[in-house]
Design an enzyme around this catalytic site. Sequence first.
Site, PDB file in Angstrom:
ATOM      1  N   ARG A  57       0.820  -1.210   0.000  1.00  0.00           N
ATOM      2  CA  ARG A  57       0.000   0.000   0.000  1.00  0.00           C
ATOM      3  C   ARG A  57       0.856   1.263   0.000  1.00  0.00           C
ATOM      4  NH1 ARG A  57      -5.795  -0.533   1.861  1.00  0.00           N
ATOM      5  NH2 ARG A  57      -6.255  -2.628   1.174  1.00  0.00           N
ATOM      6  N   ARG A  83      -3.837   6.639   0.893  1.00  0.00           N
ATOM      7  CA  ARG A  83      -4.361   7.822   1.574  1.00  0.00           C
ATOM      8  C   ARG A  83      -3.350   8.588   2.421  1.00  0.00           C
ATOM      9  NH1 ARG A  83      -9.263   4.615   3.883  1.00  0.00           N
ATOM     10  NH2 ARG A  83      -7.567   3.134   3.760  1.00  0.00           N
ATOM     11  N   ARG A  96      -8.291  11.776  -5.055  1.00  0.00           N
ATOM     12  CA  ARG A  96      -9.533  11.164  -4.580  1.00  0.00           C
ATOM     13  C   ARG A  96     -10.659  12.170  -4.375  1.00  0.00           C
ATOM     14  NH1 ARG A  96     -12.417   8.401  -3.561  1.00  0.00           N
ATOM     15  NH2 ARG A  96     -12.371   7.085  -1.723  1.00  0.00           N
ATOM     16  N   ASP A 144      -7.111  -2.932  -6.902  1.00  0.00           N
ATOM     17  CA  ASP A 144      -7.550  -3.552  -5.660  1.00  0.00           C
ATOM     18  C   ASP A 144      -7.805  -5.021  -5.971  1.00  0.00           C
ATOM     19  OD1 ASP A 144      -8.564  -2.625  -2.779  1.00  0.00           O
ATOM     20  OD2 ASP A 144      -9.872  -4.229  -3.478  1.00  0.00           O
ATOM     21  N   TYR A 146     -15.202 -11.987   0.800  1.00  0.00           N
ATOM     22  CA  TYR A 146     -15.924 -10.755   0.427  1.00  0.00           C
ATOM     23  C   TYR A 146     -17.203 -11.099  -0.338  1.00  0.00           C
ATOM     24  CZ  TYR A 146     -12.102  -7.815   2.007  1.00  0.00           C
ATOM     25  OH  TYR A 146     -11.174  -7.192   2.786  1.00  0.00           O
TER      26      TYR A 146
HETATM   27  O1  CP3 Z   1      -0.202   0.546  -3.330  1.00  0.00           O
HETATM   28  C1  CP3 Z   1      -0.692  -0.599  -3.305  1.00  0.00           C
HETATM   29  O2  CP3 Z   1      -0.365  -1.445  -2.466  1.00  0.00           O
HETATM   30  C2  CP3 Z   1      -1.661  -0.997  -4.402  1.00  0.00           C
HETATM   31  C3  CP3 Z   1      -3.026  -0.827  -4.091  1.00  0.00           C
HETATM   32  C4  CP3 Z   1      -3.872  -1.792  -3.301  1.00  0.00           C
HETATM   33  C5  CP3 Z   1      -5.152  -1.404  -2.846  1.00  0.00           C
HETATM   34  N1  CP3 Z   1      -5.769  -2.492  -2.303  1.00  0.00           N
HETATM   35  C6  CP3 Z   1      -5.723  -0.053  -3.004  1.00  0.00           C
HETATM   36  C7  CP3 Z   1      -6.769   0.401  -2.075  1.00  0.00           C
HETATM   37  C8  CP3 Z   1      -3.713  -3.147  -2.958  1.00  0.00           C
HETATM   38  C9  CP3 Z   1      -2.516  -4.062  -3.170  1.00  0.00           C
HETATM   39  C10 CP3 Z   1      -4.918  -3.565  -2.334  1.00  0.00           C
HETATM   40  C11 CP3 Z   1      -5.169  -4.947  -1.871  1.00  0.00           C
HETATM   41  C12 CP3 Z   1      -6.311  -5.236  -1.004  1.00  0.00           C
HETATM   42  N2  CP3 Z   1      -7.559  -4.677  -1.032  1.00  0.00           N
HETATM   43  C13 CP3 Z   1      -6.312  -6.249  -0.019  1.00  0.00           C
HETATM   44  C14 CP3 Z   1      -5.181  -7.191   0.277  1.00  0.00           C
HETATM   45  C15 CP3 Z   1      -4.105  -6.555   1.083  1.00  0.00           C
HETATM   46  C16 CP3 Z   1      -4.444  -6.316   2.516  1.00  0.00           C
HETATM   47  O3  CP3 Z   1      -4.429  -5.134   2.899  1.00  0.00           O
HETATM   48  O4  CP3 Z   1      -4.654  -7.280   3.250  1.00  0.00           O
HETATM   49  C17 CP3 Z   1      -7.574  -6.243   0.580  1.00  0.00           C
HETATM   50  C18 CP3 Z   1      -8.040  -7.154   1.699  1.00  0.00           C
HETATM   51  C19 CP3 Z   1      -8.362  -5.255  -0.074  1.00  0.00           C
HETATM   52  C20 CP3 Z   1      -9.796  -4.922   0.160  1.00  0.00           C
HETATM   53  C21 CP3 Z   1     -10.020  -3.508   0.506  1.00  0.00           C
HETATM   54  N3  CP3 Z   1      -9.786  -2.432  -0.333  1.00  0.00           N
HETATM   55  C22 CP3 Z   1     -10.547  -2.998   1.710  1.00  0.00           C
HETATM   56  C23 CP3 Z   1     -10.927  -3.839   2.911  1.00  0.00           C
HETATM   57  C24 CP3 Z   1     -10.623  -1.610   1.574  1.00  0.00           C
HETATM   58  C25 CP3 Z   1     -11.242  -0.628   2.551  1.00  0.00           C
HETATM   59  C26 CP3 Z   1     -10.355  -0.420   3.720  1.00  0.00           C
HETATM   60  C27 CP3 Z   1      -9.235   0.513   3.377  1.00  0.00           C
HETATM   61  O5  CP3 Z   1      -8.068   0.126   3.550  1.00  0.00           O
HETATM   62  O6  CP3 Z   1      -9.552   1.619   2.948  1.00  0.00           O
HETATM   63  C28 CP3 Z   1     -10.109  -1.256   0.305  1.00  0.00           C
HETATM   64  C29 CP3 Z   1      -9.977   0.104  -0.253  1.00  0.00           C
HETATM   65  C30 CP3 Z   1      -8.652   0.497  -0.843  1.00  0.00           C
HETATM   66  N4  CP3 Z   1      -7.904  -0.280  -1.675  1.00  0.00           N
HETATM   67  C31 CP3 Z   1      -7.990   1.748  -0.678  1.00  0.00           C
HETATM   68  C32 CP3 Z   1      -6.816   1.697  -1.442  1.00  0.00           C
HETATM   69  C33 CP3 Z   1      -5.790   2.778  -1.640  1.00  0.00           C
HETATM   70  C34 CP3 Z   1      -8.511   2.948   0.101  1.00  0.00           C
HETATM   71  C35 CP3 Z   1      -9.433   3.585  -0.826  1.00  0.00           C
HETATM   72  C36 CP3 Z   1      -9.687   5.052  -0.699  1.00  0.00           C
HETATM   73  O7  CP3 Z   1      -8.967   5.842  -1.313  1.00  0.00           O
HETATM   74  O8  CP3 Z   1     -10.699   5.395  -0.054  1.00  0.00           O
END
Ligand code: CP3
Length: 359
Positions: A38, A42, A51, A87, A165
């Site tokens: 990540r 944010r 965003r 994602d 999910y």
């Molecule tokens: O930079 C990176 O690593 C690439 C981007 C990336 C995102 N999601 C962007 C994202 C990656 C590799 C993921 C993987 C992901 N997504 C996982 C596996 C990794 C982990 O953290 O265990 C999982 C379980 C998800 C599912 C997911 N996506 C959730 C539960 C959420 C909401 C909670 C949160 O962290 O905000 C997301 C949203 C998400 N995915 C955001 C980002 C940058 C936040 C979105 C925003 O801008 O509001």
Amino acid sequence: MAVQDVSDAHAVEIEPTAPFLRACLRLPVERTPVWLLRQAGRYQPEYRALREKHSLLELIRTPELAAEVTLLPIDSFDLDAAIVFSDILPPLVGMGLDLEFVKGDGPRIGNPISSTRAVDLLGTPPAEETMSGTLEAIRIVRRELEPRDVPVIGFAGAPFTLASYAIEGGSSKDFTRTKAFMFSEPAAWKRLLGKLVTVQADYLLAQAGAGAQALQVFDSWAGRALGREDYLRYVAPHNRELYAMVAAAGVPVINFSLGVGAYLADAASCGGDVVGLDWTLPLDDAWERVGLDRPVQGNLDPAALLAPWRELRFRIDDVLDRAGGRAGHVFNVGHGLTPQTPPDNVRRLVAHVLERTSP
Ligand code: CP3
């Protein structure tokens, strides 16, 4: 002899120079490579500004925007790899699930799976059709980063994590619906995970085809939800199948199975070249459990980036000390950076790993 010369020349040509790819192959490196789970997100003011104007799915589906977000951390910090901005959940949309990200509430599936019939109705269309935005983002980023010798990583979710999910309809703390379905409908569970394997394997291969030089599989929740015996019975065969299919991509594959401490060796043995280590075990202990002949990636607690610098530095040094300069270590966090991470701590972390491990 002529044939021998040609194949030697080819071998020299394909040995990578980028430290991240070299470490994934356990080749000697000039210094320990570093990237962060990540690393785009944010905690970056530039990301938050984007965003304001676009939804998360808009960023992900518009190749130019996804490429721009992917490059944000690469332009700000000396990271050794870029992970394409996407994602794990969007590939579910092509299968027939309605996905949205609700502000403050995370992902929501509007039509979660609650019957065996719903499993049979899921489609398995090719990634070229359903994930073309991400594939195009990979092509753009690869073109942009090739001259800087920074590799691009593609990724996908593992079948259990995606099934959770699809069945829960969102994030979950206890995975009760998922486990109830798994225990009561074992045949439909197998068909569901089989379809997820088909779609994710195709998607990962397509990402490599589009230019991804490494692939990471995120199994974020199997370790949190399941005991060892259930993991071996309901998850491991499907993960094994996925890794076997993705091996054909011909690029290093990272197996990141979060929270599987008690059965880390079993999770690692499902496949992949590199083992992603979370932050729950000291690096040397975890590395021994997966085998010192496997390259590893990890395992700083991402919360360490919320600590004062002296504490953060101590913890970075601890990871590096436990890696002991052994070939095949990629420095990373053991789970995603949190939105509260001060960008300056990312900068200092990357600079410190570089400085401490350079000759
Ligand atoms: O930079 C990176 O690593 C690439 C981007 C990336 C995102 N999601 C962007 C994202 C990656 C590799 C993921 C993987 C992901 N997504 C996982 C596996 C990794 C982990 O953290 O265990 C999982 C379980 C998800 C599912 C997911 N996506 C959730 C539960 C959420 C909401 C909670 C949160 O962290 O905000 C997301 C949203 C998400 N995915 C955001 C980002 C940058 C936040 C979105 C925003 O801008 O509001």
